[in-house]
Scaffold this motif. Structure first.
Motif, mmCIF file in Angstrom:
data_model
loop_
_atom_site.group_PDB
_atom_site.id
_atom_site.type_symbol
_atom_site.label_atom_id
_atom_site.label_comp_id
_atom_site.label_asym_id
_atom_site.label_seq_id
_atom_site.Cartn_x
_atom_site.Cartn_y
_atom_site.Cartn_z
ATOM 1 N N VAL A 128 0.874 -1.175 0.000
ATOM 2 C CA VAL A 128 0.000 0.000 0.000
ATOM 3 C C VAL A 128 0.913 1.228 0.000
ATOM 4 O O VAL A 128 1.681 1.437 0.945
ATOM 5 C CB VAL A 128 -0.920 0.005 1.229
ATOM 6 C CG1 VAL A 128 -1.709 1.299 1.314
ATOM 7 C CG2 VAL A 128 -1.863 -1.195 1.177
ATOM 8 N N HIS A 129 0.835 2.020 -1.070
ATOM 9 C CA HIS A 129 1.764 3.129 -1.283
ATOM 10 C C HIS A 129 1.048 4.477 -1.165
ATOM 11 O O HIS A 129 -0.020 4.675 -1.750
ATOM 12 C CB HIS A 129 2.394 3.008 -2.670
ATOM 13 C CG HIS A 129 3.259 4.171 -3.055
ATOM 14 N ND1 HIS A 129 4.610 4.205 -2.778
ATOM 15 C CD2 HIS A 129 2.968 5.343 -3.686
ATOM 16 C CE1 HIS A 129 5.116 5.349 -3.223
ATOM 17 N NE2 HIS A 129 4.139 6.053 -3.779
ATOM 18 N N ALA A 130 1.669 5.405 -0.445
ATOM 19 C CA ALA A 130 1.161 6.772 -0.328
ATOM 20 C C ALA A 130 2.297 7.759 -0.571
ATOM 21 O O ALA A 130 3.384 7.622 0.011
ATOM 22 C CB ALA A 130 0.544 7.011 1.048
ATOM 23 N N ASP A 131 2.068 8.735 -1.441
ATOM 24 C CA ASP A 131 3.024 9.820 -1.672
ATOM 25 C C ASP A 131 2.755 10.948 -0.691
ATOM 26 O O ASP A 131 1.602 11.197 -0.304
ATOM 27 C CB ASP A 131 2.894 10.347 -3.109
ATOM 28 C CG ASP A 131 3.285 9.311 -4.140
ATOM 29 O OD1 ASP A 131 4.397 8.771 -4.038
ATOM 30 O OD2 ASP A 131 2.463 9.033 -5.044
ATOM 31 N N PHE A 132 3.826 11.657 -0.310
ATOM 32 C CA PHE A 132 3.692 12.768 0.629
ATOM 33 C C PHE A 132 3.496 14.066 -0.135
ATOM 34 O O PHE A 132 4.313 14.421 -0.988
ATOM 35 C CB PHE A 132 4.928 12.894 1.516
ATOM 36 C CG PHE A 132 5.200 11.678 2.381
ATOM 37 C CD1 PHE A 132 4.254 10.681 2.535
ATOM 38 C CD2 PHE A 132 6.412 11.550 3.044
ATOM 39 C CE1 PHE A 132 4.510 9.567 3.324
ATOM 40 C CE2 PHE A 132 6.674 10.446 3.834
ATOM 41 C CZ PHE A 132 5.721 9.450 3.985
ATOM 42 N N THR A 133 2.440 14.793 0.168
ATOM 43 C CA THR A 133 2.227 16.104 -0.442
ATOM 44 C C THR A 133 3.353 17.054 -0.070
ATOM 45 O O THR A 133 3.829 17.842 -0.890
ATOM 46 C CB THR A 133 0.877 16.692 0.013
ATOM 47 O OG1 THR A 133 -0.161 15.763 -0.296
ATOM 48 C CG2 THR A 133 0.602 18.019 -0.687
#
Length: 218
Positions: free
Chosen positions: A126-131
């Motif tokens: 599960v991948h999330a990019d940082f704003t």
């Protein structure tokens, strides 16, 4: 005289270009820390650690020898619950004598990718990019975790990656250490970003290039 001025101009321009590239152009994001199940080869002890920011969540300690900028995070978990677009909460804590201390950063992001990269049977990445990238100091220990903002994400625990067992288990504002079995307590996760070059390294590079150009033009 004109020839010497021309040589000096070429040398100055070359040094300036290297300085711009080295100090101003960020390197492409890379995997800075990889504790994925496939990479570590560790035994998966569970994919069912209920991981929600409003109740129970987890964090793992880490550090880098160079300053870094974190731009994304992966966690590994059961494939049943996550959906692309779900909200996740990323929290970064300072380390206080080997335990999680002050909360330094809290980001609310969205799941951007769900796939099998770095995963093994029974879990997914599960991948999330940082704003907003997270800046880290060199040689400083932090704790980081990603949890579901409003629903559980069943986190994967690994056995034997870190025999000291340093996976913090939070419930509300208190925490303990997850102890699924002897030699466990490891969160399956990855951190992505860039390492920040030390100024001294850049200066040494510029000096070396300067000498190289002087040898060419003399």
């Amino acid at each position: 005289m004109l020839c010497n001025q021309s040589r000096a101009s070429y040398l100055f321009m070359a040094i300036a270009m290297v300085a711009i590239i080295f100090f101003c152009e960020p390197a492409g994001a890379a995997i800075l820390l990889d504790k994925s199940p496939a990479t570590t080869g560790a035994t998966v002890i569970t994919n069912a650690l209920g991981n929600a920011s409003t109740s129970q969540n987890f964090a793992e300690d880490f550090s880098f020898s160079s300053a870094a900028s974190l731009t994304a995070m992966d966690i590994y978990m059961s494939p049943l619950l996550p959906v692309v677009g779900d909200s996740v909460t990323i929290r970064l804590y300072e380390d206080t004598s080997g335990i999680p201390g002050t909360l330094l950063t809290e980001l609310i992001e969205e799941i951007a990718i769900i796939d099998s990269e770095g995963a093994v049977t029974g879990n997914v990445r599960v991948h999330a990019d940082f704003t907003t990238p997270i800046s880290l100091d060199a040689a400083k220990t932090y704790w980081i975790g990603m949890s579901g903002t409003s629903k559980d994400l069943d986190l994967t625990g690994l056995s034997g990656v870190d025999p000291t067992g340093t996976m913090a288990q939070f419930t509300g504002t208190t925490f303990g250490f997850f102890t699924g079995e002897v030699g466990a307590d490891d969160m399956a996760f990855r951190l992505e970003g860039t390492l920040v070059p030390e100024p001294a390294t850049g200066l040494l590079l510029l000096v070396g290039i300067s000498f190289g150009f002087l040898r060419i033009f003399n």
